[in-house]
Design a protein around this motif. Structure first.
Motif, PDB file in Angstrom:
ATOM      1  N   ALA A 152       7.202   9.050   3.689  1.00  0.00           N
ATOM      2  CA  ALA A 152       7.180  10.455   3.275  1.00  0.00           C
ATOM      3  C   ALA A 152       5.747  10.949   3.081  1.00  0.00           C
ATOM      4  CB  ALA A 152       7.985  10.633   1.992  1.00  0.00           C
ATOM      5  N   ALA A 153       4.911  10.133   2.444  1.00  0.00           N
ATOM      6  CA  ALA A 153       3.519  10.526   2.229  1.00  0.00           C
ATOM      7  C   ALA A 153       2.784  10.668   3.551  1.00  0.00           C
ATOM      8  CB  ALA A 153       2.821   9.503   1.336  1.00  0.00           C
ATOM      9  N   ASP A 154       3.047   9.761   4.498  1.00  0.00           N
ATOM     10  CA  ASP A 154       2.411   9.826   5.811  1.00  0.00           C
ATOM     11  C   ASP A 154       2.806  11.115   6.535  1.00  0.00           C
ATOM     12  OD1 ASP A 154       0.852   8.378   7.954  1.00  0.00           O
ATOM     13  OD2 ASP A 154       2.747   8.657   9.014  1.00  0.00           O
ATOM     14  N   ALA A 155       4.101  11.454   6.477  1.00  0.00           N
ATOM     15  CA  ALA A 155       4.560  12.687   7.129  1.00  0.00           C
ATOM     16  C   ALA A 155       3.976  13.929   6.461  1.00  0.00           C
ATOM     17  CB  ALA A 155       6.081  12.748   7.093  1.00  0.00           C
ATOM     18  N   GLY A 156       3.678  13.821   5.158  1.00  0.00           N
ATOM     19  CA  GLY A 156       3.095  14.951   4.435  1.00  0.00           C
ATOM     20  C   GLY A 156       1.585  14.990   4.510  1.00  0.00           C
ATOM     21  N   GLY A 157       0.970  14.104   5.273  1.00  0.00           N
ATOM     22  CA  GLY A 157      -0.474  14.121   5.452  1.00  0.00           C
ATOM     23  C   GLY A 157      -1.261  13.479   4.329  1.00  0.00           C
ATOM     24  N   ARG A 158      -0.607  12.748   3.440  1.00  0.00           N
ATOM     25  CA  ARG A 158      -1.292  12.082   2.324  1.00  0.00           C
ATOM     26  C   ARG A 158      -1.567  10.630   2.733  1.00  0.00           C
ATOM     27  NH1 ARG A 158       2.181  13.260  -2.946  1.00  0.00           N
ATOM     28  NH2 ARG A 158       0.322  12.306  -3.918  1.00  0.00           N
ATOM     29  N   ILE A 159      -2.660  10.439   3.464  1.00  0.00           N
ATOM     30  CA  ILE A 159      -2.922   9.161   4.112  1.00  0.00           C
ATOM     31  C   ILE A 159      -3.194   8.051   3.094  1.00  0.00           C
ATOM     32  CG2 ILE A 159      -4.308   7.971   5.821  1.00  0.00           C
ATOM     33  CD1 ILE A 159      -2.564  10.290   6.851  1.00  0.00           C
ATOM     34  N   PHE A 185      -4.446  -1.937   2.271  1.00  0.00           N
ATOM     35  CA  PHE A 185      -5.299  -1.450   1.187  1.00  0.00           C
ATOM     36  C   PHE A 185      -6.667  -1.017   1.733  1.00  0.00           C
ATOM     37  CE2 PHE A 185      -2.679  -4.017  -1.982  1.00  0.00           C
ATOM     38  CZ  PHE A 185      -2.194  -2.893  -2.638  1.00  0.00           C
ATOM     39  N   ASP A 186      -7.206  -1.757   2.691  1.00  0.00           N
ATOM     40  CA  ASP A 186      -8.478  -1.364   3.311  1.00  0.00           C
ATOM     41  C   ASP A 186      -8.337  -0.013   4.008  1.00  0.00           C
ATOM     42  OD1 ASP A 186      -9.952  -3.555   2.471  1.00  0.00           O
ATOM     43  OD2 ASP A 186      -9.501  -4.753   4.258  1.00  0.00           O
ATOM     44  N   ASP A 187      -7.225   0.190   4.700  1.00  0.00           N
ATOM     45  CA  ASP A 187      -6.981   1.479   5.353  1.00  0.00           C
ATOM     46  C   ASP A 187      -6.900   2.607   4.316  1.00  0.00           C
ATOM     47  OD1 ASP A 187      -6.950   0.274   7.811  1.00  0.00           O
ATOM     48  OD2 ASP A 187      -4.764   0.285   8.036  1.00  0.00           O
ATOM     49  N   ALA A 188      -6.281   2.312   3.169  1.00  0.00           N
ATOM     50  CA  ALA A 188      -6.175   3.329   2.113  1.00  0.00           C
ATOM     51  C   ALA A 188      -7.551   3.696   1.585  1.00  0.00           C
ATOM     52  CB  ALA A 188      -5.286   2.809   0.982  1.00  0.00           C
ATOM     53  N   LEU A 189      -8.427   2.696   1.413  1.00  0.00           N
ATOM     54  CA  LEU A 189      -9.778   2.954   0.918  1.00  0.00           C
ATOM     55  C   LEU A 189     -10.595   3.769   1.915  1.00  0.00           C
ATOM     56  CD1 LEU A 189     -10.538  -0.559  -0.619  1.00  0.00           C
ATOM     57  CD2 LEU A 189     -10.231   1.585  -1.878  1.00  0.00           C
ATOM     58  N   ALA A 190     -10.291   3.585   3.197  1.00  0.00           N
ATOM     59  CA  ALA A 190     -11.032   4.308   4.236  1.00  0.00           C
ATOM     60  C   ALA A 190     -10.460   5.697   4.512  1.00  0.00           C
ATOM     61  CB  ALA A 190     -11.030   3.491   5.536  1.00  0.00           C
ATOM     62  N   ALA A 191      -9.325   6.027   3.909  1.00  0.00           N
ATOM     63  CA  ALA A 191      -8.699   7.325   4.167  1.00  0.00           C
ATOM     64  C   ALA A 191      -9.582   8.459   3.658  1.00  0.00           C
ATOM     65  CB  ALA A 191      -7.331   7.386   3.495  1.00  0.00           C
ATOM     66  N   ARG A 192      -9.631   9.536   4.425  1.00  0.00           N
ATOM     67  CA  ARG A 192     -10.512  10.655   4.081  1.00  0.00           C
ATOM     68  C   ARG A 192     -10.086  11.370   2.799  1.00  0.00           C
ATOM     69  NH1 ARG A 192      -7.249  12.150   8.298  1.00  0.00           N
ATOM     70  NH2 ARG A 192      -5.890  13.964   7.945  1.00  0.00           N
ATOM     71  N   ASP A 193      -8.831  11.236   2.404  1.00  0.00           N
ATOM     72  CA  ASP A 193      -8.346  11.954   1.224  1.00  0.00           C
ATOM     73  C   ASP A 193      -8.297  11.072  -0.026  1.00  0.00           C
ATOM     74  OD1 ASP A 193      -6.302  10.386   2.234  1.00  0.00           O
ATOM     75  OD2 ASP A 193      -4.719  11.831   1.795  1.00  0.00           O
ATOM     76  N   ALA A 194      -8.929   9.896   0.011  1.00  0.00           N
ATOM     77  CA  ALA A 194      -8.935   9.007  -1.152  1.00  0.00           C
ATOM     78  C   ALA A 194      -9.975   9.504  -2.156  1.00  0.00           C
ATOM     79  CB  ALA A 194      -9.243   7.575  -0.735  1.00  0.00           C
ATOM     80  N   SER A 195      -9.534   9.824  -3.363  1.00  0.00           N
ATOM     81  CA  SER A 195     -10.434  10.306  -4.409  1.00  0.00           C
ATOM     82  C   SER A 195     -11.116   9.117  -5.080  1.00  0.00           C
ATOM     83  CB  SER A 195      -9.644  11.098  -5.447  1.00  0.00           C
ATOM     84  OG  SER A 195      -8.775  10.235  -6.179  1.00  0.00           O
ATOM     85  N   PRO A 196     -12.193   9.359  -5.845  1.00  0.00           N
ATOM     86  CA  PRO A 196     -12.848   8.254  -6.566  1.00  0.00           C
ATOM     87  C   PRO A 196     -11.870   7.502  -7.467  1.00  0.00           C
ATOM     88  CG  PRO A 196     -14.264  10.172  -6.561  1.00  0.00           C
ATOM     89  CD  PRO A 196     -12.959  10.619  -5.964  1.00  0.00           C
ATOM     90  N   ARG A 197     -10.963   8.213  -8.125  1.00  0.00           N
ATOM     91  CA  ARG A 197      -9.969   7.554  -8.978  1.00  0.00           C
ATOM     92  C   ARG A 197      -9.021   6.700  -8.147  1.00  0.00           C
ATOM     93  NH1 ARG A 197      -6.151  10.661 -13.446  1.00  0.00           N
ATOM     94  NH2 ARG A 197      -5.147   8.787 -14.297  1.00  0.00           N
ATOM     95  N   ASP A 198      -8.618   7.231  -6.953  1.00  0.00           N
ATOM     96  CA  ASP A 198      -7.762   6.463  -6.048  1.00  0.00           C
ATOM     97  C   ASP A 198      -8.471   5.176  -5.612  1.00  0.00           C
ATOM     98  OD1 ASP A 198      -5.761   8.384  -6.108  1.00  0.00           O
ATOM     99  OD2 ASP A 198      -6.526   9.439  -4.334  1.00  0.00           O
TER     100      ASP A 198
END
Length: 483
Positions: free
Chosen positions: A419-426, A450-463
């Protein structure tokens, strides 16, 4: 790797179990981690409760990776609800229990440390009522609460996590393929497996005694345990090659049946054989999802059908994609003769097959008002919201469900990722998919996600701070497991 695809190198259940059984082979030992406890000590002391729970958490991930589990929310919810009612009436319970439905037609069940209880679909189909199913579950719960597996480790010396997994792999292998387990034992791949299994058999009488009391305290007929033992003996008459696997790991003798019957006779009170009214419907669902073609053949071979048979055939037709035929059968079931939740969920499944998401959500909202917080209803709500394009709402519903779980359900984590992927929340999608792999024992793939999540453009500092901590945990566990 995509957030919605499994690992490319998934092993078969039997291959993974055989792999686990070889962990104790040779002189090498598995490196110990703060997250992977050293079990026992040189004095052969009893496995502590903390060590047992930690082993259980690790083993649960291995079971989810290695064993074919039923992925139907309705069946799983029923089994868990029944199990938790029994646990609430069991003595000496510590920690959470996990009840798993194994997709296997053998008549078998098993208990593992950390409150893991597995029930084969074949056993669910062969029990004649809810009391008999509860009797088997109560017996397995007693193995855990009486700490029979913890006592088993007290016989050994210098037992570590690797040898613990090897012993348990032998038990699990026997639950799927007796020949595999015997090969591991006779080939010396897991020294001591057979003696450890035999040791657990010596506790059967105690598990019967405690299980019968749990059964009665929950309101079920205490005679159900002896009834099920007699049922097993009936299944073996004239068919020596078809001995139920449950009898191989839980030997039943006339003396054992007599003892169970005698204990039941001493318990006074008013008891039931079917507390919830849901058992025959769940049993029908297990049959229909396990072999829909066979359910349809059985249905069409006769002309006089009761509501449960109509439901089984409807579920089978839905599984085969024949929506119109399923709807016709569901309409024939009198509403007052079927559980409201069961019948309405079948109607929702029919609506989903027709892509009628607004109608499905409306019915689910009605169910949510009748059964507030029901996890099956909420999971279906999340799935239909995702299917209808409301991906953010789906993620929010899943998050509420996950907050109420001690150990995350991998199916929910995967749904959140999709669902998150379809909503653009990488970042959210990759993090959820990483947790999905971690809780299925696929640690290396979890680290990649997890590495892919860290490299995602929408990952905030808290994320990033949160995800890095999870990745480091997964990386440590991946390093501790043998290559």
């Amino acid at each position: 790797m995509s957030a919605t695809t499994d690992s490319r190198s998934m092993k078969s259940p039997l291959t993974v179990l055989l792999f686990l059984a070889t962990l104790a082979l040779g002189t090498g030992t598995l490196a110990q981690s703060p997250r992977l406890p050293s079990l026992g000590d040189a004095s052969g002391g009893l496995l502590t409760t903390t060590e047992e729970l930690e082993l259980g958490r690790s083993l649960l991930r291995e079971i989810r990776r290695a064993m074919p589990l039923v992925d139907d929310p309705e069946i799983n919810f029923y089994l868990d609800a029944l199990g938790q009612r029994l646990v609430s009436n069991a003595p000496d319970t510590t920690g959470a229990f996990h009840f798993l439905a194994v997709d296997n037609r053998q008549i078998n069940a098993f208990a593992m440390p950390g409150g893991i209880v597995g029930m084969h679909s074949g056993l669910i189909l062969e029990t004649r009522d809810e009391a008999e199913l509860a009797a088997v579950m109560a017996h397995e719960i007693a193995h855990v609460t009486q700490r029979h597996i913890a006592r088993m480790f007290a016989r050994g010396r210098d037992i570590n996590f690797a040898t613990g997994l090897a012993v348990l792999a032998g038990i699990l292998a026997a639950s799927i393929d007796p020949q595999l387990a015997q090969a591991a034992i006779t080939g010396g791949m897991a020294a001591g497996i057979q003696s450890q299994i035999d040791y657990t058999r010596a506790n059967e009488a105690e598990a019967d005694r405690v299980g019968i009391q749990v059964l009665a305290s929950t309101g079920f007929d205490p005679h159900a345990m002896a009834d099920f033992f007699e049922r097993l003996q009936e299944l073996t008459r004239g068919a020596e090659d078809a001995v139920p696997e449950y009898l191989r790991t839980h030997p039943v003798t006339l003396g054992r049946i007599s003892d169970a019957r005698g204990r039941a006779e001493q318990i006074q009170g008013s008891f039931t054989r079917d507390e919830t009214g849901a058992f025959p419907w769940v049993q029908a669902r297990v049959r229909a999802l396990g072999d829909p073609q066979r359910s349809v053949r059985r249905f069409t071979a006769t002309s006089d059908h009761d509501p449960v048979q109509l439901y089984e055939a409807a579920v089978a037709y839905l599984e085969l994609g024949q929506t119109r035929e399923a709807a016709r059968l569901l309409d024939r079931i009198p509403p007052l003769e079927a559980p409201t939740l069961t019948l309405t969920l079948a109607e929702v499944a029919q609506m989903r097959r027709r892509n009628d998401h607004p109608a499905a959500l409306e019915r689910l909202d009605e169910l949510d008002s009748i059964y507030p917080g029901n996890p099956v209803v909420r999971q279906l709500q999340a799935r239909v919201l995702h299917e209808s394009g409301r991906h953010g709402d789906a993620v929010r519903v899943v998050d509420r469900l996950l907050r109420n779980q001690i150990t995350p359900d991998p199916a929910l984590l995967r749904l959140k990722a999709e669902a998150a992927d379809a909503g653009g929340r990488i970042a959210v999608s990759r993090e959820a998919m990483a947790e999905y792999f971690f809780h299925r024992g696929q640690y290396t793939e979890a680290v990649r996600q997890f590495d892919d999540a860290l490299a995602a453009r929408d990952a905030s500092p808290r994320d990033i701070e949160r995800i890095e901590h999870k990745r480091d945990t997964a990386r440590q566990v991946a390093q501790d497991m043998p290559r």
